[in-house]
Design a protein around this motif. Structure first.
Motif, PDB file in Angstrom:
ATOM      1  N   PHE A 181      -3.613   4.204  -1.677  1.00 25.41           N
ATOM      2  CA  PHE A 181      -4.665   4.458  -0.696  1.00 25.41           C
ATOM      3  C   PHE A 181      -4.468   5.841  -0.080  1.00 25.41           C
ATOM      4  CE2 PHE A 181      -4.131  -0.110  -0.785  1.00 25.41           C
ATOM      5  CZ  PHE A 181      -5.424  -0.595  -0.774  1.00 25.41           C
ATOM      6  N   ARG A 224      -4.827  -3.476   1.457  1.00 26.21           N
ATOM      7  CA  ARG A 224      -5.638  -2.641   2.356  1.00 26.21           C
ATOM      8  C   ARG A 224      -5.520  -3.138   3.799  1.00 26.21           C
ATOM      9  NH1 ARG A 224      -9.722  -2.608   5.278  1.00 26.21           N
ATOM     10  NH2 ARG A 224     -10.284  -4.751   4.757  1.00 26.21           N
ATOM     11  N   ARG A 225      -5.665  -4.437   3.967  1.00 26.01           N
ATOM     12  CA  ARG A 225      -5.602  -5.025   5.314  1.00 26.01           C
ATOM     13  C   ARG A 225      -4.227  -4.795   5.952  1.00 26.01           C
ATOM     14  NH1 ARG A 225      -7.117  -9.965   4.011  1.00 26.01           N
ATOM     15  NH2 ARG A 225      -4.996 -10.731   3.676  1.00 26.01           N
ATOM     16  N   GLU A 274      -7.281  -6.410  -1.422  1.00 29.05           N
ATOM     17  CA  GLU A 274      -7.692  -6.557  -0.028  1.00 29.05           C
ATOM     18  C   GLU A 274      -6.493  -6.841   0.871  1.00 29.05           C
ATOM     19  OE1 GLU A 274      -9.782  -6.552   3.429  1.00 29.05           O
ATOM     20  OE2 GLU A 274     -10.335  -5.728   1.483  1.00 29.05           O
ATOM     21  N   SER A 300      -8.699   4.381   2.521  1.00 27.47           N
ATOM     22  CA  SER A 300      -9.633   4.189   1.415  1.00 27.47           C
ATOM     23  C   SER A 300      -8.827   4.211   0.131  1.00 27.47           C
ATOM     24  CB  SER A 300     -10.703   5.275   1.413  1.00 27.47           C
ATOM     25  OG  SER A 300     -10.122   6.554   1.352  1.00 27.47           O
ATOM     26  N   HIS A 301      -9.337   3.519  -0.864  1.00 32.97           N
ATOM     27  CA  HIS A 301      -8.558   3.411  -2.097  1.00 32.97           C
ATOM     28  C   HIS A 301      -8.615   4.710  -2.896  1.00 32.97           C
ATOM     29  CE1 HIS A 301     -12.561   2.125  -3.494  1.00 32.97           C
ATOM     30  NE2 HIS A 301     -12.207   2.666  -4.632  1.00 32.97           N
ATOM     31  N   GLU A 333      -8.643   1.352  -7.748  1.00 35.14           N
ATOM     32  CA  GLU A 333      -8.472  -0.084  -7.505  1.00 35.14           C
ATOM     33  C   GLU A 333      -7.507  -0.748  -8.467  1.00 35.14           C
ATOM     34  OE1 GLU A 333     -11.667  -2.648  -6.356  1.00 35.14           O
ATOM     35  OE2 GLU A 333     -12.865  -0.923  -5.738  1.00 35.14           O
ATOM     36  N   GLN A 378      -3.746  -1.193   7.103  1.00 33.55           N
ATOM     37  CA  GLN A 378      -4.476  -0.890   8.337  1.00 33.55           C
ATOM     38  C   GLN A 378      -3.850  -1.577   9.544  1.00 33.55           C
ATOM     39  OE1 GLN A 378      -8.730   0.275   6.333  1.00 33.55           O
ATOM     40  NE2 GLN A 378      -8.696  -1.600   7.480  1.00 33.55           N
ATOM     41  N   ALA A 412       0.828  -1.205   0.000  1.00 37.99           N
ATOM     42  CA  ALA A 412       0.000   0.000   0.000  1.00 37.99           C
ATOM     43  C   ALA A 412       0.862   1.255   0.000  1.00 37.99           C
ATOM     44  CB  ALA A 412      -0.913   0.003   1.229  1.00 37.99           C
TER      45      ALA A 412
END
Length: 180
Positions: free
Chosen positions: A134, A90-91, A87, A102-103, A106, A94, A51
């Motif tokens: 992101f 993103r995971r 995903e 937030s993206h 994509e 975080q 990310a």
């Protein structure tokens, strides 16, 4: 079937970045030849998700001083069998920062293949890294996880103060060109 989405992302990337065909072809070949490409113990290499996390203004990127590699890098990690690389990225962002993200879009922001040195029982292997962009969505106060020595919001125009890693500089260039 589980590799179809990553194949699609690679082909979309090839269309947007034709100058990076060597990396695209290497990535494509790896995914096509390795049914277990999302598994951490696939020692031919494995697909990872990363990310590029920017602040609300889009002028700073959140970097981790990676504990195992001892370098400033983007957030990210292993797929651990999950074929949804977006995903995964993103995971990981975080989990490693404590931020909600937030993206920005994509599609894949960057593709990279890099060697990970042998460590403990793990042999040297390659990470086939899909990188997504992101934005921090709930503020910019991060928490440093066990995977990092530190995190820092770095002005994208000053990324060379933290790293000379070619793929990091390439991502900074891409971001700056897209947001000039």
């Amino acid at each position: 079937m589980h590799r179809q989405r990553v194949r699609q992302l690679i082909e979309e990337y090839a269309t947007r970045y034709p100058s990076e065909m060597d990396t695209v072809e290497r990535f494509r070949d790896f995914v096509n030849q390795n049914a277990r490409c999302f598994e951490r113990d696939c020692w031919a290499g494995h697909v990872t998700g990363s990310a590029w996390v920017v602040d609300r203004a889009g002028t700073r990127v959140l970097l981790t001083h990676h504990r195992k590699l001892d370098r400033w890098l983007q957030l990210g990690g292993h797929s651990d069998g999950d074929p949804d690389s977006f995903e995964v990225a993103r995971r990981e962002a975080q989990e490693e920062s404590g931020l909600r993200v937030s993206h920005v879009w994509e599609s894949v922001f960057d593709l990279d293949v890099h060697l990970i040195p042998a460590r403990k029982a793990d042999p040297a292997h390659h990470h086939f890294d899909l990188r997504f962009a992101f934005r921090a969505s709930d503020g910019e106060g991060f928490k440093v996880s066990d995977e990092s020595h530190d995190l820092a919001w770095v002005p994208i125009v000053r990324i060379r103060d933290y790293t000379d890693e070619p793929s990091m500089l390439r991502m900074a260039e891409k971001w700056l060109r897209a947001h000039a």
